[in-house]
Design a protein around this motif. Sequence first.
Motif, short mmCIF file in Angstrom:
data_model
loop_
_atom_site.label_atom_id
_atom_site.label_comp_id
_atom_site.label_asym_id
_atom_site.label_seq_id
_atom_site.Cartn_x
_atom_site.Cartn_y
_atom_site.Cartn_z
N ALA A 54 -3.56 44.72 -47.70
CA ALA A 54 -3.67 44.41 -49.16
C ALA A 54 -2.51 44.01 -49.83
N ASP A 55 -1.74 43.22 -49.11
CA ASP A 55 -0.22 43.21 -49.60
C ASP A 55 -0.26 41.49 -49.96
N GLY A 56 -1.23 40.83 -50.56
CA GLY A 56 -1.30 39.69 -51.29
C GLY A 56 -1.10 38.53 -50.66
N ARG A 57 -1.02 37.24 -51.25
CA ARG A 57 -0.87 36.08 -50.83
C ARG A 57 -0.12 35.72 -49.74
N ASN A 58 1.29 36.52 -49.72
CA ASN A 58 2.14 36.01 -48.92
C ASN A 58 2.45 37.17 -47.62
N SER A 59 1.42 38.13 -47.81
CA SER A 59 1.16 39.24 -46.75
C SER A 59 1.98 39.39 -45.44
N PRO A 60 3.21 40.32 -45.57
CA PRO A 60 3.80 40.41 -44.35
C PRO A 60 3.03 41.09 -43.11
N ALA A 88 -6.38 44.69 -40.79
CA ALA A 88 -7.64 43.80 -41.36
C ALA A 88 -7.22 43.33 -42.57
N LEU A 89 -7.39 41.99 -43.21
CA LEU A 89 -6.91 41.40 -44.34
C LEU A 89 -7.89 41.73 -45.42
N VAL A 90 -7.64 41.95 -46.53
CA VAL A 90 -8.55 42.21 -47.85
C VAL A 90 -7.84 41.53 -48.82
#
Length: 423
Positions: free
Chosen positions: A168-174, A289-291
């Motif tokens: 849940a680490d935002g649009r640039n998701s590491p 899992a991406l959220v």
Amino acid sequence: MTDTSATPTEPERFDVAVVGAGPAGMTAAIVFARLGLSTVLVAPEPAGRDARTTALLAGSVEMLRTLGLWDAVSAEGAPLKVMRIIDGTRRLIRAPLVEFSSAEIGLEAFGANIPNEALNAALRAAAGAEKSLTQVPAFLEALEPGEVRATLTLSNGQRLAARLVVAADGRNSPCRAAAGIEVRSWSYPQSALVLNFGHTVAHRFVSTEFHTETGPFTMVPLPGLRSSLVCIVRPEEAERLYGLADDELSAEIERRGQSILGKVTVEPDRQIYPMSGMVPKAFGRARVALVGEAAHVFPPIGAQGLNLGLRDVAALADAVAGVARLGGDVGGPEVLGAYDRNRQVDVRSRTTAVDLLNRTLLSDFLPAQGLHGFGLYLASRLGGLRRMMMREGIAPTMRLPKLMRGGKLDTFDLHPSRDASDN
Ligand SMILES: Cc1cc2nc3c(=O)[nH]c(=O)nc-3n(C[C@H](O)[C@H](O)[C@H](O)COP(=O)(O)OP(=O)(O)OC[C@H]3O[C@@H](n4cnc5c(N)ncnc54)[C@H](O)[C@@H]3O)c2cc1C
């Protein structure tokens, strides 16, 4: 409930690690902790004030109600009873005014417009009160997906291990990058100027969207004689508006809004957001899992972003609960496969719809303008189509996840993911 089988030299073990404490991450952490899974939320302290507001629609409202948060959140927002679209272009083909009324589909309101500060404060308080949720105020620095668990290395030097990592680490998701998930991203020749304003005429809980040649100009009700504004224009025009003095900008907004809310007075805290979009190739892979915005980026049109983000969390909870009930691996291929299939349809259909709406608005191509105008013309004339658009707009026709249908959370007394591979 922490898995106590770790030794001092090993990373501390959890069933679920949620990375990022935006609204999607905080909701996910609360949901997985309440499911009875040992959960850790890895997130730095919140940075700065967020003066934006979010229109939360019926499914999200139901989910927050199920989590016991809706009363606190809704007290700070305004219900959205009618959504009105006005063709504000000067084109040859113009659409008639269309009004979507929640009463027409038997609802008191489509949802409510909530200040982000109020939503985040309620989520933060609920996460803090969750005894089985561990919070670590640090950044994720590295993530290694493993066969049985993923290992997380944090900026404070701590190491954690988890069966499932909720990115849940935002649009640039590491996390997304560490899982090797590729994305398709694009930008629009537009920026959104966002602010709140006071006005002298009551909004009567009607949200008004003017469709203009450069994008929508949307005024959304807040409590009392206040509304929030999302004004989508060319980037250079957004900069010009941003630089105006308060009284000049107030007059400009009143003019663009055809004075339907009377005299306008802008509040401090203007922000500009460049408009862009992103979809990943997969929504789950390699224990991740991406959220939320790690899973999809939308232009702020049609109130899709966080509503879809909360639907991600609820759908992931369904997939995890189904497997955990049988003592299975909460971050394994079965969970991630089911989650991916669920999100592909929902996210891609909404991405296409918002993209099409925006591009037909921007297009100089007459047939595209006609398509846009004709769609709105049909919606204004055909009650059945209008009702279908309203239902689809607030939630997909596909089966909603349990948390959005008023279903209670299943909880587990046993540690679900401890199995032979832990030894
Ligand atoms: C102008 C505007 C209006 C909008 N209006 C609406 C609306 O009306 N309705 C709607 O549904 N949606 C709306 N949206 C979309 C909505 O705001 C977003 O979908 C939502 O804020 C995304 O939340 P998130 O939790 O996914 O991501 P974010 O809020 O971006 O949170 C990501 C978090 O991850 C953290 N993070 C990043 N890297 C790391 C790391 N390495 N380690 C730990 N943490 C990390 C960040 O610090 C951040 O806190 C709007 C968006 C905009 C721009």
